[in-house]
Write an enzyme that holds these catalytic residues in place. Structure first.
Site, PDB file in Angstrom:
ATOM      1  CG  ASP A 268     144.309  14.180  60.680  1.00  0.00           C
ATOM      2  OD1 ASP A 268     144.135  13.528  59.369  1.00  0.00           O
ATOM      3  OD2 ASP A 268     144.475  15.246  61.689  1.00  0.00           O
ATOM      4  CG  LEU A 269     147.914  17.568  55.970  1.00  0.00           C
ATOM      5  CD1 LEU A 269     148.684  17.102  55.736  1.00  0.00           C
ATOM      6  CD2 LEU A 269     147.041  17.557  54.445  1.00  0.00           C
ATOM      7  CG  ASP A 270     144.070  19.149  57.390  1.00  0.00           C
ATOM      8  OD1 ASP A 270     144.612  19.638  56.857  1.00  0.00           O
ATOM      9  OD2 ASP A 270     142.888  18.823  57.129  1.00  0.00           O
TER      10      ASP A 270
ATOM     11  CB  THR B 126     145.206  23.136  57.290  1.00  0.00           C
ATOM     12  OG1 THR B 126     145.175  21.952  57.110  1.00  0.00           O
ATOM     13  CG2 THR B 126     145.737  23.302  56.295  1.00  0.00           C
TER      14      THR B 126
ATOM     15  CE  LYS C  79     140.627  21.416  65.851  1.00  0.00           C
ATOM     16  NZ  LYS C  79     141.976  21.710  66.431  1.00  0.00           N
ATOM     17  N   GLY C  80     138.306  16.528  61.490  1.00  0.00           N
ATOM     18  CA  GLY C  80     138.453  15.286  61.171  1.00  0.00           C
ATOM     19  C   GLY C  80     137.195  14.844  60.029  1.00  0.00           C
TER      20      GLY C  80
ATOM     21  NE  ARG D 285     136.057  19.388  50.217  1.00  0.00           N
ATOM     22  CZ  ARG D 285     136.959  19.469  48.875  1.00  0.00           C
ATOM     23  NH1 ARG D 285     136.174  19.092  47.885  1.00  0.00           N
ATOM     24  NH2 ARG D 285     137.757  18.747  48.771  1.00  0.00           N
TER      25      ARG D 285
ATOM     26  CB  SER E  27     144.587  13.203  55.600  1.00  0.00           C
ATOM     27  OG  SER E  27     143.989  14.740  55.041  1.00  0.00           O
ATOM     28  CB  ALA E  28     139.389  12.934  56.200  1.00  0.00           C
TER      29      ALA E  28
ATOM     30  CG  ASN F 113     142.130  20.511  49.038  1.00  0.00           C
ATOM     31  OD1 ASN F 113     141.851  20.054  47.703  1.00  0.00           O
ATOM     32  ND2 ASN F 113     141.047  20.574  50.052  1.00  0.00           N
TER      33      ASN F 113
ATOM     34  CE  LYS G 147     141.442  10.163  59.433  1.00  0.00           C
ATOM     35  NZ  LYS G 147     142.522  11.765  59.547  1.00  0.00           N
TER      36      LYS G 147
ATOM     37  CD  GLU H 292     143.549  11.631  63.343  1.00  0.00           C
ATOM     38  OE1 GLU H 292     143.375  12.562  63.867  1.00  0.00           O
ATOM     39  OE2 GLU H 292     142.876  10.900  62.167  1.00  0.00           O
ATOM     40  CG  ASP H 293     143.901  17.530  64.919  1.00  0.00           C
ATOM     41  OD1 ASP H 293     143.423  15.956  63.971  1.00  0.00           O
ATOM     42  OD2 ASP H 293     143.863  18.375  64.274  1.00  0.00           O
TER      43      ASP H 293
HETATM   44  C1  BG6 Z   1     139.698  16.990  57.034  1.00  0.00           C
HETATM   45  C2  BG6 Z   1     140.102  18.201  58.416  1.00  0.00           C
HETATM   46  O1  BG6 Z   1     141.260  16.470  57.587  1.00  0.00           O
HETATM   47  O2  BG6 Z   1     139.967  16.937  56.406  1.00  0.00           O
HETATM   48  C3  BG6 Z   1     138.674  18.664  57.818  1.00  0.00           C
HETATM   49  O3  BG6 Z   1     140.287  17.708  59.715  1.00  0.00           O
HETATM   50  C4  BG6 Z   1     138.346  18.673  56.427  1.00  0.00           C
HETATM   51  O4  BG6 Z   1     138.422  20.034  58.535  1.00  0.00           O
HETATM   52  C5  BG6 Z   1     138.299  17.207  55.822  1.00  0.00           C
HETATM   53  O5  BG6 Z   1     136.733  18.971  55.641  1.00  0.00           O
HETATM   54  C6  BG6 Z   1     138.002  17.235  53.974  1.00  0.00           C
HETATM   55  O6  BG6 Z   1     139.021  18.256  53.693  1.00  0.00           O
HETATM   56  P1  BG6 Z   1     139.187  18.388  52.527  1.00  0.00           P
HETATM   57  O7  BG6 Z   1     140.626  19.096  52.234  1.00  0.00           O
HETATM   58  O8  BG6 Z   1     138.949  17.805  51.403  1.00  0.00           O
HETATM   59  O9  BG6 Z   1     138.068  20.124  52.001  1.00  0.00           O
HETATM   60 MG    MG Z   2     142.824  16.595  61.672  1.00  0.00          MG
END
Ligand code: BG6
Ligand code: MG
Length: 231
Positions: free
Chosen positions: A9-11, A17, A45-46, A49, A114-115, A118, A145, A169-170
């Protein structure tokens, strides 16, 4: 040679972030008269948007027209991107690069799951993009997810069977997605939050090279309790 697929996972796993998501959502929520706490941020988290804004509106007992909803999502993301633009390699979480380099050295599959829409720009900012063989992000999935789609696509791109994949994953939703995909679920964070994971570490500094080697050799396997028969 043993080859496994390691899906990150990224964030909150590679970069912190979550603090920028928090600031951007808080500013947006407050601008429409809705309070927004760190505890609520934890629940996002996860979460995608769209779903995040839906939840904030539910908490604030507010509804919006579709146009206004889209406009606010755009505002939040513009604000979030302002924070992202200031990021550099110093924001990579401790020992993430070390683990990635170990996996590369051991010729393992490495993917991002990642979800976030960005994800690619964040990986570029922190100069980690080229470490990943495959990237699956919020632009590639139709189901968020805890659906396992993001990780199953990752396994497919790596050409590694899901049961030979490991997820870092967090978020609770992400751990559930990894379990549903029958992958080893490694939680990065607090044990009481991520208790559905097979293993939980506070961060990558707690993960030894021996642990990684034991996963690659098959000595460490998924906890049987997390393997349900029907999924
Ligand atoms: C997840 C984050 O990785 O991505 C969420 O944990 C976030 O908090 C989701 O809403 C979507 O991210 P983005 O960058 O497309 O708004
Ligand atoms: Mg995460």
């Amino acid at each position: 040679m043993n080859k496994k697929g390691f899906i990150f996972d990224l964030d909150g796993v590679i970069v912190d972030t979550a603090k920028y998501h928090f600031l951007a959502w808080k500013q947006l929520a407050n601008s429409i008269g809705i309070d927004f706490s760190e505890a609520q941020n934890e629940q996002l988290k996860g979460v995608s948007r769209v779903r995040s804004l839906e939840k904030i509106l539910e908490w604030g007992n507010t509804s919006l027209s579709e146009d206004e909803f889209m406009r606010l999502m755009g505002l939040k993301n513009d604000n979030y991107l302002n924070y992202i633009n200031g990021m550099d390699e110093s924001e990579i979480l401790p020992d993430v690069t070390k683990i990635l380099n170990t996996l590369i050295e051991k010729e393992q599959g490495i993917a991002l799951g990642s979800a976030s829409k960005n994800a690619r720009s964040i990986l570029t900012k922190v100069n980690l993009l080229e470490k990943f063989q495959s990237i699956v992000d919020g632009n590639d999935v139709s189901k968020a997810k805890p659906d396992p789609e993001v990780f199953l696509i990752g396994a497919q791109l790596l050409q590694i069977k899901p049961e030979d994949c490991i997820v870092f994953e967090d978020s609770v939703a992400g751990i559930q997605a990894a379990n549903a995909a029958h992958m080893i679920a490694i939680g990065i964070g607090e044990n009481d939050v991520l208790h559905e994971a097979d293993f939980v570490f506070k961060n990558f500094t707690e993960i030894s090279i021996t642990f990684i080697e034991d996963i690659i050799s098959g000595k460490i396997k998924k906890e049987p309790k997390n393997l349900s028969i029907d999924n």
